[in-house]
Design a protein around this motif. Sequence first.
Motif, PDB file in Angstrom:
ATOM      1  N   ASP A   9      -4.079  -8.676  16.719  1.00 37.73           N
ATOM      2  CA  ASP A   9      -4.429  -9.668  15.703  1.00 37.73           C
ATOM      3  C   ASP A   9      -4.403  -9.062  14.311  1.00 37.73           C
ATOM      4  O   ASP A   9      -3.919  -9.669  13.354  1.00 37.73           O
ATOM      5  N   GLU A  10      -4.941  -7.843  14.206  1.00 39.02           N
ATOM      6  CA  GLU A  10      -4.979  -7.181  12.902  1.00 39.02           C
ATOM      7  C   GLU A  10      -3.574  -6.820  12.432  1.00 39.02           C
ATOM      8  O   GLU A  10      -3.243  -6.920  11.251  1.00 39.02           O
ATOM      9  N   VAL A  11      -2.757  -6.368  13.386  1.00 39.12           N
ATOM     10  CA  VAL A  11      -1.387  -6.013  13.042  1.00 39.12           C
ATOM     11  C   VAL A  11      -0.625  -7.230  12.537  1.00 39.12           C
ATOM     12  O   VAL A  11       0.045  -7.174  11.499  1.00 39.12           O
ATOM     13  N   LEU A  12      -0.771  -8.335  13.262  1.00 37.66           N
ATOM     14  CA  LEU A  12      -0.054  -9.548  12.862  1.00 37.66           C
ATOM     15  C   LEU A  12      -0.528 -10.017  11.498  1.00 37.66           C
ATOM     16  O   LEU A  12       0.270 -10.463  10.675  1.00 37.66           O
ATOM     17  N   ALA A  13      -1.826  -9.880  11.243  1.00 39.69           N
ATOM     18  CA  ALA A  13      -2.361 -10.315   9.962  1.00 39.69           C
ATOM     19  C   ALA A  13      -1.900  -9.404   8.825  1.00 39.69           C
ATOM     20  O   ALA A  13      -1.895  -9.798   7.667  1.00 39.69           O
ATOM     21  N   SER A  14      -1.508  -8.170   9.181  1.00 42.48           N
ATOM     22  CA  SER A  14      -1.132  -7.195   8.161  1.00 42.48           C
ATOM     23  C   SER A  14       0.372  -7.064   7.986  1.00 42.48           C
ATOM     24  O   SER A  14       0.829  -6.316   7.132  1.00 42.48           O
ATOM     25  N   LEU A  15       1.141  -7.811   8.804  1.00 43.19           N
ATOM     26  CA  LEU A  15       2.591  -7.590   8.810  1.00 43.19           C
ATOM     27  C   LEU A  15       3.252  -7.854   7.462  1.00 43.19           C
ATOM     28  O   LEU A  15       4.128  -7.105   7.039  1.00 43.19           O
ATOM     29  N   THR A  16       2.840  -8.916   6.803  1.00 43.13           N
ATOM     30  CA  THR A  16       3.494  -9.221   5.524  1.00 43.13           C
ATOM     31  C   THR A  16       3.177  -8.140   4.502  1.00 43.13           C
ATOM     32  O   THR A  16       4.051  -7.721   3.743  1.00 43.13           O
ATOM     33  N   ASP A  17       1.936  -7.653   4.510  1.00 39.92           N
ATOM     34  CA  ASP A  17       1.571  -6.556   3.605  1.00 39.92           C
ATOM     35  C   ASP A  17       2.294  -5.276   4.006  1.00 39.92           C
ATOM     36  O   ASP A  17       2.682  -4.475   3.153  1.00 39.92           O
ATOM     37  N   TYR A  18       2.468  -5.113   5.330  1.00 42.44           N
ATOM     38  CA  TYR A  18       3.195  -3.944   5.836  1.00 42.44           C
ATOM     39  C   TYR A  18       4.627  -3.941   5.303  1.00 42.44           C
ATOM     40  O   TYR A  18       5.119  -2.923   4.805  1.00 42.44           O
ATOM     41  N   LEU A  19       5.286  -5.079   5.398  1.00 47.19           N
ATOM     42  CA  LEU A  19       6.664  -5.185   4.917  1.00 47.19           C
ATOM     43  C   LEU A  19       6.731  -5.024   3.409  1.00 47.19           C
ATOM     44  O   LEU A  19       7.746  -4.598   2.868  1.00 47.19           O
ATOM     45  N   ASP A  20       5.651  -5.354   2.748  1.00 49.93           N
ATOM     46  CA  ASP A  20       5.621  -5.296   1.287  1.00 49.93           C
ATOM     47  C   ASP A  20       5.049  -3.968   0.793  1.00 49.93           C
ATOM     48  O   ASP A  20       4.841  -3.786  -0.394  1.00 49.93           O
ATOM     49  N   ASP A  21       4.788  -3.041   1.742  1.00 54.51           N
ATOM     50  CA  ASP A  21       4.199  -1.742   1.389  1.00 54.51           C
ATOM     51  C   ASP A  21       2.908  -1.908   0.607  1.00 54.51           C
ATOM     52  O   ASP A  21       2.633  -1.150  -0.323  1.00 54.51           O
ATOM     53  N   ALA A  22       2.125  -2.889   0.997  1.00 54.96           N
ATOM     54  CA  ALA A  22       0.887  -3.167   0.271  1.00 54.96           C
ATOM     55  C   ALA A  22      -0.342  -2.631   1.001  1.00 54.96           C
ATOM     56  O   ALA A  22      -1.465  -2.795   0.543  1.00 54.96           O
ATOM     57  N   LEU A  23      -0.126  -2.005   2.155  1.00 52.34           N
ATOM     58  CA  LEU A  23      -1.255  -1.464   2.913  1.00 52.34           C
ATOM     59  C   LEU A  23      -1.610  -0.066   2.421  1.00 52.34           C
ATOM     60  O   LEU A  23      -0.779   0.621   1.825  1.00 52.34           O
ATOM     61  N   THR A  24      -2.843   0.354   2.719  1.00 51.36           N
ATOM     62  CA  THR A  24      -3.206   1.743   2.442  1.00 51.36           C
ATOM     63  C   THR A  24      -2.377   2.625   3.371  1.00 51.36           C
ATOM     64  O   THR A  24      -1.943   2.172   4.445  1.00 51.36           O
ATOM     65  N   PRO A  25      -2.125   3.885   2.984  1.00 53.94           N
ATOM     66  CA  PRO A  25      -1.303   4.774   3.826  1.00 53.94           C
ATOM     67  C   PRO A  25      -1.818   4.862   5.253  1.00 53.94           C
ATOM     68  O   PRO A  25      -1.036   4.806   6.210  1.00 53.94           O
ATOM     69  N   GLY A  26      -3.128   4.985   5.432  1.00 55.29           N
ATOM     70  CA  GLY A  26      -3.679   5.091   6.773  1.00 55.29           C
ATOM     71  C   GLY A  26      -3.441   3.816   7.569  1.00 55.29           C
ATOM     72  O   GLY A  26      -3.115   3.858   8.753  1.00 55.29           O
ATOM     73  N   ARG A  27      -3.615   2.690   6.914  1.00 55.15           N
ATOM     74  CA  ARG A  27      -3.417   1.406   7.565  1.00 55.15           C
ATOM     75  C   ARG A  27      -1.942   1.217   7.919  1.00 55.15           C
ATOM     76  O   ARG A  27      -1.597   0.729   8.999  1.00 55.15           O
ATOM     77  N   HIS A  28      -1.095   1.611   7.007  1.00 58.64           N
ATOM     78  CA  HIS A  28       0.349   1.485   7.221  1.00 58.64           C
ATOM     79  C   HIS A  28       0.753   2.280   8.467  1.00 58.64           C
ATOM     80  O   HIS A  28       1.505   1.794   9.311  1.00 58.64           O
ATOM     81  N   GLU A  29       0.218   3.487   8.578  1.00 57.51           N
ATOM     82  CA  GLU A  29       0.524   4.330   9.738  1.00 57.51           C
ATOM     83  C   GLU A  29       0.017   3.686  11.022  1.00 57.51           C
ATOM     84  O   GLU A  29       0.684   3.730  12.053  1.00 57.51           O
TER      85      GLU A  29
END
Length: 77
Positions: A9-29
């Motif tokens: 659920d968290e991954v899906l909620a973060s996917l757009t930010d992931y694609l946009d490189d908007a996550l923190t480095p730790g979160r992105h990893e």
Amino acid sequence: MEQGPPECDEVLASLTDYLDDALTPGRHEGVAAHLGVCPGCAAWLAQLRATIAALGCLRDGVVPPPVLTALRESFSR
Ligand SMILES: [Zn+2]
């Protein structure tokens, strides 16, 4: 507080930010690691990427909510 392994659920909620490189480095990893071991989320990412490419909306850093809703519904089926 966001350093634990993310759930689907968290991954899906973060996917757009992931694609946009908007996550923190730790979160992105964490999201990247999850995508490497979770076929479901990886497929969702591929679908999201294709949709975003088709719409050309990632350049604005925005995915229209209706698109996210439609993708979520298609994914949950
Ligand atoms: Zn997953």
